[in-house]
Design an enzyme around this catalytic site. Structure first.
Site, PDB file in Angstrom:
ATOM      1  N   TRP A 105       0.827  -1.210   0.000  1.00 31.56           N
ATOM      2  CA  TRP A 105       0.000   0.000   0.000  1.00 31.56           C
ATOM      3  C   TRP A 105       0.854   1.249   0.000  1.00 31.56           C
ATOM      4  O   TRP A 105       0.559   2.231  -0.680  1.00 31.56           O
ATOM      5  CB  TRP A 105      -0.973   0.001   1.183  1.00 31.56           C
ATOM      6  CG  TRP A 105      -2.030  -1.037   1.061  1.00 31.56           C
ATOM      7  CD1 TRP A 105      -2.261  -2.078   1.920  1.00 31.56           C
ATOM      8  CD2 TRP A 105      -3.002  -1.182   0.002  1.00 31.56           C
ATOM      9  NE1 TRP A 105      -3.310  -2.846   1.465  1.00 31.56           N
ATOM     10  CE2 TRP A 105      -3.769  -2.319   0.296  1.00 31.56           C
ATOM     11  CE3 TRP A 105      -3.281  -0.463  -1.150  1.00 31.56           C
ATOM     12  CZ2 TRP A 105      -4.815  -2.755  -0.518  1.00 31.56           C
ATOM     13  CZ3 TRP A 105      -4.320  -0.884  -1.978  1.00 31.56           C
ATOM     14  CH2 TRP A 105      -5.070  -2.021  -1.651  1.00 31.56           C
ATOM     15  N   ASP A 172      -1.373   7.126   6.180  1.00 38.34           N
ATOM     16  CA  ASP A 172      -2.449   6.247   5.725  1.00 38.34           C
ATOM     17  C   ASP A 172      -2.803   5.333   6.900  1.00 38.34           C
ATOM     18  O   ASP A 172      -2.058   4.428   7.244  1.00 38.34           O
ATOM     19  CB  ASP A 172      -1.953   5.419   4.530  1.00 38.34           C
ATOM     20  CG  ASP A 172      -2.994   4.406   4.049  1.00 38.34           C
ATOM     21  OD1 ASP A 172      -4.068   4.297   4.670  1.00 38.34           O
ATOM     22  OD2 ASP A 172      -2.714   3.720   3.048  1.00 38.34           O
ATOM     23  N   LYS A 196     -12.339  -1.023   6.943  1.00 33.88           N
ATOM     24  CA  LYS A 196     -11.600  -1.950   7.784  1.00 33.88           C
ATOM     25  C   LYS A 196     -11.938  -1.782   9.265  1.00 33.88           C
ATOM     26  O   LYS A 196     -12.271  -2.742   9.926  1.00 33.88           O
ATOM     27  CB  LYS A 196     -10.111  -1.805   7.529  1.00 33.88           C
ATOM     28  CG  LYS A 196      -9.748  -2.485   6.218  1.00 33.88           C
ATOM     29  CD  LYS A 196      -8.492  -1.993   5.585  1.00 33.88           C
ATOM     30  CE  LYS A 196      -8.378  -2.636   4.199  1.00 33.88           C
ATOM     31  NZ  LYS A 196      -7.545  -1.858   3.309  1.00 33.88           N
TER      32      LYS A 196
END
Ligand SMILES: *Cc1c(COP(=O)(O)O)cnc(C)c1O
Length: 361
Positions: A105, A172, A196
């Site tokens: 990511w 992030d 999430k």
């Protein structure tokens, strides 16, 4: 009516939410607060929806103790859209965006930035299969910002202390927002897709210091401009109304649980239980180095990889799903997001334990 849950879902996202959130979200689809309307058909400019937005923002501000000089935005496009919006808004031509490469990511964020302006990976743990957080670095003078990924969902590593640096710090937090107490003021921008740890897919929370707004020297589409969204109070265009409502329900649940400090305690308990089994059972080996082990995603392999299929089969019989490792990586990944009860982890650990006894025979 809430029926007893039969499946133990440890999926990485979209992931399990508290049962009561599912129940309330379902009821709101049928009839929202006895209005005779479904939550799905309510105008985003109606008072009913304005109340939802306002309460969601107020709650997230109080749960995370977000200072007043930060804006809280509810956008769309997931974490991935932020990969592009951040450099579009915050990377001028004469500066460099620096990225800490702690996993796929993080790297995707960097690759998106590269298409927009001068970008560089400052440090990487790729050589060690991303089993740690690279913490040895210094940020060059020409930095527009430093970007890091607070929790590396695929490898199970997590930051526990924000680095002290002298340029804007961007995080992030897609897979660990609200899992532990953090000091928001350590960061200049924090973003997280909701699916999430915060609700369902569709809304992305962006917490941004107000003095970063409107500083883009680029001509960018309005839809990607943080300042436009801030001015419009996240109603620049139709927001993800239902996802925002589900997030509100999840935030209320966190508050009811005692807030982030209590959630963190529970998360630490859950993670300790599972890591302890991995460390004490010779069948399993953990991926991440001890000091960087994630509270949210526990990644491990079997010492004998040939047994992994058999273990997955056994898990199925235990009604456990979502533990297969990321397709790029293999092994197992157990996601222990806020909504996962301790009892579910106990159930998994008892399987891991029994599995040893059976396979030793
Ligand atoms: C899942 C994830 C993303 C991607 O989010 P999308 O909402 O699918 O764009 C980004 N960063 C991290 C850390 C993630 O776990």
């Amino acid at each position: 009516m809430i029926t007893e849950r039969k499946v133990y879902n440890f999926g990485a996202g979209p992931s399990a939410l508290p049962q009561e959130v599912f129940a309330e979200a379902a009821q709101a689809v049928k009839n929202y607060q006895s209005s005779g309307l479904s939550i799905l058909e309510i105008s985003h400019r109606s008072n009913l929806f304005m109340d939802i937005m306002l309460e969601a923002e107020t709650l997230i501000r109080s749960l995370m103790q977000i200072p007043d000089h930060y804006e809280v935005l509810f956008l769309q496009g997931g974490g991935s859209q932020q990969f592009a919006m951040i450099p579009l808004n915050l990377l001028p031509d004469d500066k460099t965006a620096y990225y800490i490469d702690s996993g796929i990511w993080a790297k995707k964020a960097f690759e998106e930035s590269e298409t927009i302006g001068r970008s560089a990976i400052l440090v990487s743990s790729e050589k060690n299969s991303y089993n740690s957080i690279p913490k040895e670095f210094s940020v060059p003078q020409d930095a527009a910002y430093l970007h890091l990924t607070t929790n590396n969902t695929i490898y199970g590593t997590q930051w526990f202390n924000a680095p002290k640096i002298n340029c804007p710090l961007i995080a992030d937090a897609s897979s660990d927002i609200l899992c532990q107490e953090i000091n928001v003021a350590d960061y200049d921008l924090i973003y997280a897709g909701a699916q999430k740890n915060l609700g369902t897919a569709g809304v992305t929370v962006v917490i941004i210091k107000k003095d970063l707004l409107g500083r883009s020297k680029r001509v960018i589409p309005k839809i990607f401009d943080y300042q436009q969204h801030a001015k419009a109070k996240s109603l620049y265009n139709t927001p993800a109304t239902y996802a925002i409502y589900v997030m509100l329900l999840t935030l209320r649940w966190i508050k009811k649980m005692g807030g982030v400090s209590e959630i963190e305690k529970l998360n630490r308990q859950k993670a300790a239980l599972l890591y302890n089994e991995i460390d004490s059972n010779p069948l399993y080996k953990g991926h991440a180095v001890l000091e960087d082990r994630s509270l949210m995603n526990v990644v491990f392999q079997m010492t004998n990889p040939e047994m992994e299929k058999k273990f997955l089969k056994a898990a199925e019989l235990f009604d456990i799903i979502g533990i297969q490792g990321h397709r790029s990586f293999g092994g197992f990944r157990v996601s222990l997001y806020n909504a996962i009860p301790l009892g579910h982890v106990e159930h998994l650990v008892s399987l891991m334990n029994q599995f040893r006894e059976e396979s030793v025979q």
